[in-house]
Design a protein around this motif. Structure first.
Motif, PDB file in Angstrom:
ATOM      1  N   TYR A  92       0.829  -1.203   0.000  1.00  0.00           N
ATOM      2  CA  TYR A  92       0.000   0.000   0.000  1.00  0.00           C
ATOM      3  C   TYR A  92       0.867   1.259   0.000  1.00  0.00           C
ATOM      4  O   TYR A  92       0.427   2.330   0.411  1.00  0.00           O
ATOM      5  CB  TYR A  92      -0.947   0.004   1.206  1.00  0.00           C
ATOM      6  CG  TYR A  92      -1.939  -1.131   1.188  1.00  0.00           C
ATOM      7  CD1 TYR A  92      -3.226  -0.955   0.702  1.00  0.00           C
ATOM      8  CD2 TYR A  92      -1.584  -2.408   1.645  1.00  0.00           C
ATOM      9  CE1 TYR A  92      -4.132  -1.998   0.675  1.00  0.00           C
ATOM     10  CE2 TYR A  92      -2.482  -3.461   1.621  1.00  0.00           C
ATOM     11  CZ  TYR A  92      -3.750  -3.253   1.131  1.00  0.00           C
ATOM     12  OH  TYR A  92      -4.647  -4.296   1.099  1.00  0.00           O
ATOM     13  N   ASP A 122       1.797   3.230  -2.262  1.00  0.00           N
ATOM     14  CA  ASP A 122       1.339   4.335  -3.098  1.00  0.00           C
ATOM     15  C   ASP A 122       0.011   4.937  -2.655  1.00  0.00           C
ATOM     16  O   ASP A 122      -0.454   5.913  -3.241  1.00  0.00           O
ATOM     17  CB  ASP A 122       1.238   3.876  -4.547  1.00  0.00           C
ATOM     18  CG  ASP A 122       0.207   2.782  -4.743  1.00  0.00           C
ATOM     19  OD1 ASP A 122       0.012   1.956  -3.813  1.00  0.00           O
ATOM     20  OD2 ASP A 122      -0.411   2.721  -5.818  1.00  0.00           O
ATOM     21  N   GLU A 143      -2.282   7.192  -0.593  1.00  0.00           N
ATOM     22  CA  GLU A 143      -2.042   8.427   0.141  1.00  0.00           C
ATOM     23  C   GLU A 143      -3.112   8.748   1.178  1.00  0.00           C
ATOM     24  O   GLU A 143      -2.887   9.553   2.070  1.00  0.00           O
ATOM     25  CB  GLU A 143      -1.888   9.584  -0.843  1.00  0.00           C
ATOM     26  CG  GLU A 143      -0.673   9.405  -1.729  1.00  0.00           C
ATOM     27  CD  GLU A 143      -0.444  10.562  -2.674  1.00  0.00           C
ATOM     28  OE1 GLU A 143      -1.111  11.598  -2.521  1.00  0.00           O
ATOM     29  OE2 GLU A 143       0.414  10.407  -3.561  1.00  0.00           O
TER      30      GLU A 143
END
Length: 122
Positions: free
Chosen positions: A54, A56, A58
């Protein structure tokens, strides 16, 4: 009470509540897509999984706190990749009443997903 954790997207957890069961195996894959189990972790495994799979993402995630004694589907602790590390796997849908808490999971100030202490889920 023995607990395990599942990393979820908040919208997928909300959809599961409406549907009556949680069926996401892991990021982007569900039991309906042919996955055979739902990935879970112990507290000491969550940060490693989150920072690997995870990295990437945000926005905050959700940690489903699962009481293993309430599970309807089979639970197996398995080392499927031969690494010597076992992970809990739920073989079938996750019944909603086995989820005893849902915690917001947010990145630390350094941008990494943090460790989860057993006290945080008790």
């Amino acid at each position: 009470m023995a607990t395990i954790l599942h990393i979820a997207f908040p919208d997928e957890w909300a959809a599961a509540q409406a549907a009556g069961a949680y069926r996401m195996s892991t990021r982007g894959v569900s039991l309906d897509d042919g996955a055979t189990f739902i990935h879970a972790s112990r507290c000491d495994q969550v940060a490693g999984v989150a920072n690997s799979f995870y990295a990437d993402v945000e926005h905050p995630l959700a940690l489903l706190v699962i009481d293993t004694e309430r599970l309807v589907s089979a639970l197996c602790d398995e080392d499927l990749d031969g690494s010597g590390t076992t992970f809990p796997h739920i073989y079938g849908p996750l019944n909603l009443d086995a989820v005893v808490d849902v915690l917001a999971y947010e990145r630390d100030a350094d941008g990494r997903w943090p460790e989860v202490s057993p006290q945080a889920v008790s």
